[in-house]
Design a protein around this motif. Structure first.
Motif, short mmCIF file in Angstrom:
data_model
loop_
_atom_site.label_atom_id
_atom_site.label_comp_id
_atom_site.label_asym_id
_atom_site.label_seq_id
_atom_site.Cartn_x
_atom_site.Cartn_y
_atom_site.Cartn_z
N TYR A 167 37.97 -8.52 55.42
CA TYR A 167 38.66 -7.24 55.61
C TYR A 167 39.61 -7.34 56.81
N ARG A 170 42.57 -9.21 55.64
CA ARG A 170 43.39 -8.39 54.73
C ARG A 170 44.20 -7.36 55.50
N LEU A 181 39.90 -6.55 45.19
CA LEU A 181 39.47 -6.79 46.57
C LEU A 181 38.80 -5.55 47.17
N ILE A 182 39.34 -4.37 46.88
CA ILE A 182 38.70 -3.14 47.39
C ILE A 182 37.34 -2.97 46.71
N SER A 185 34.74 -5.39 47.99
CA SER A 185 34.41 -5.11 49.39
C SER A 185 33.43 -3.93 49.48
N ILE A 186 33.76 -2.85 48.77
CA ILE A 186 32.89 -1.66 48.83
C ILE A 186 31.56 -1.95 48.14
N LYS A 189 28.72 -4.27 49.74
CA LYS A 189 27.92 -3.65 50.79
C LYS A 189 26.92 -2.66 50.18
N PHE A 209 43.91 6.00 49.70
CA PHE A 209 44.34 4.65 49.35
C PHE A 209 45.14 4.63 48.05
N1 URA Z 1 36.72 0.22 52.22
C1 URA Z 1 36.10 -0.98 52.23
O1 URA Z 1 34.94 -1.09 52.64
N2 URA Z 1 36.79 -2.04 51.79
C2 URA Z 1 38.05 -1.97 51.32
O2 URA Z 1 38.61 -2.97 50.93
C3 URA Z 1 38.68 -0.72 51.32
C4 URA Z 1 37.97 0.37 51.77
#
Ligand code: URA
Length: 428
Positions: A167, A170, A181-182, A185-186, A189, A209
């Protein structure tokens, strides 16, 4: 096994799909430095243009999860369900939703982040409460979920740690705005957090976004499919972020507004979105309780108080108030035609409510209060906004940034419906 990173970059640049073992190798070797930042940045840019197919995306997400540990929430007496918002202006929903859904009988593990840029972060907001702390050990998380039903805390460094490195890269290489990628990433987690079910609030509009409903829908569908394929019951609600949520923007100001909603009052849009998300969360874990009853009988507020106390906060202490206040006034007569989420977010950020770099502190009392509603008639000199800051220079910059955030015109401009589409998994 080792790969030629340049060949992988070229393959993705030219539109080929990457093999599973190459993806696992890339993400496994990036934190140690075997894949250099400039190579990873080039690959990320190739992904921005070429995307990842569903198999690649799943493998990419698995590799991000495998870079860290997973929280084990099995064995709790309540079903677990979380909510994630893609971020917006005045979005204090988590502060209300976590205790509300807990008061209905679920366990809500809200592992949250901080604000960056003009969108706020849940942890920054709750830290405005004197004494409240965001860091908890795993066994405290489990105990609080059992006893209180909700936890809002910082996602520890061990959940999908490669995401943090990616992140940061990026952020400085223009590669944030990519659906795969978003989504990875979200979702890496959230899957590592160990929740059984997840509701995603995907924001649409100028303060989000994703400015277009089409892109927001595609992001939602991608995240729902990823969650479902990892055994997390996932659904998404698209909601408007062309104007701010509620009337308070800024950390302590949003805590105060959240408490109003938890006590059965507060702005109608905040209450409506909270209830819609609460219903989706409860449905996802099979709890048949109408959340309105828990707002109106005070039990959601009691759960909020218990959550604040369990994390060291004093729910009776006065919230911080910024030292300097200013008002933005109407310079022409008319009606409030529109309130621009992004301009309001930028103004609150300049006031000190947000941060430009991850290490910056935030000012808990700084922010904005909306003093008018869309459609309201105004005369020259009427007050539109209150700006609060701890520093006079910040106050001036924020007031200048807020000058055009409330648009006065002859007619009211159209706006998005608060609740847009829902996206569910293929199994529903
Ligand atoms: N929130 C995130 O955790 N990752 C992203 O890529 C965008 C928003």
């Amino acid at each position: 096994m080792s790969f030629d990173i340049v060949e992988l970059i070229v393959a993705k640049r030219d539109g080929a799909a990457l093999p599973d073992d190459a993806i696992a190798w890339l993400l496994g070797n990036y934190p140690g430095g075997a894949v250099a930042d400039e190579q990873m940045a080039a690959l990320l840019m190739a992904i921005v243009f070429r995307g990842l197919d569903p198999r690649e995306l799943r493998t990419w997400t698995d590799a991000m999860i495998a870079s860290g540990t997973r929280l084990d929430l099995r064995g709790l007496s309540r079903p677990t369900v979380d909510k994630h918002s893609t971020g917006g202006v005045g979005d204090k929903i988590s502060l209300i939703l976590a205790p509300l859904v807990a008061a209905c009988g679920a366990a809500v593990p809200q592992l949250s982040g901080r604000g960056l840029g003009y969108t706020g972060g849940t942890l920054d907001k709750l830290e405005a409460i004197p004494g409240w702390r965001s860091t908890l050990e795993d066994d405290q998380i489990r105990r609080q979920l059992e006893e209180v039903g909700a936890v809002v805390c910082a996602a520890g460094g061990s959940l999908a740690p490669v995401d943090r490195a990616l992140y940061a890269l990026r952020d400085v290489t223009g590669t944030v705005e990519s659906i795969p990628l978003i989504a990875s990433s979200i979702m890496s987690k959230k899957i590592a957090e160990g929740t059984q079910a997840l509701v995603l609030d995907v924001k649409v509009g100028r303060g989000a976004f994703m400015e277009s409903p089409q892109r927001a829908r595609a992001l939602a569908a991608t995240m729902v499919a990823l969650g479902e394929s990892h055994g997390v019951r996932t659904r998404a609600q698209l909601s408007a972020m062309d104007r701010p949520l509620g009337r308070a923007i800024g950390n302590a100001l949003e805590v105060a507004e959240s408490i109003d909603v938890l006590r059965g009052g507060g702005p109608a849009d905040v209450r409506e979105l909270t209830l819609a998300l609460a219903r989706l969360m409860l449905e996802a874990v099979g709890i048949d309780v109408d959340p309105v009853t828990r707002l109106d009988d005070g039990s959601a507020y009691e759960t909020f108080v218990a959550l604040v106390r369990a994390q060291g906060g004093d729910p009776d202490a006065a919230l911080p108030v910024a030292a300097h206040h200013a008002r933005v006034r109407a310079t022409r007569p008319g009606v409030v035609a529109a309130i621009d989420a992004r301009a309001i977010g930028v103004a609150a950020w300049r006031a000190g409510a947000g941060r430009a770099r991850k290490e910056d502190p935030v000012s808990p009392g700084a922010g904005l209060r909306l003093l008018v509603e869309r459609g309201q008639p105004v005369a020259v000199g009427d007050e539109l906004l209150e700006v609060r800051a701890d520093d006079v220079t910040h106050l001036e910059r924020a007031t200048a940034a807020a000058a055009d955030a409330v648009r006065i015109d002859e007619v009211v401009a159209p706006e998005l419906a608060l609740l847009l589409d829902r996206v569910e998994g293929a199994a529903h």
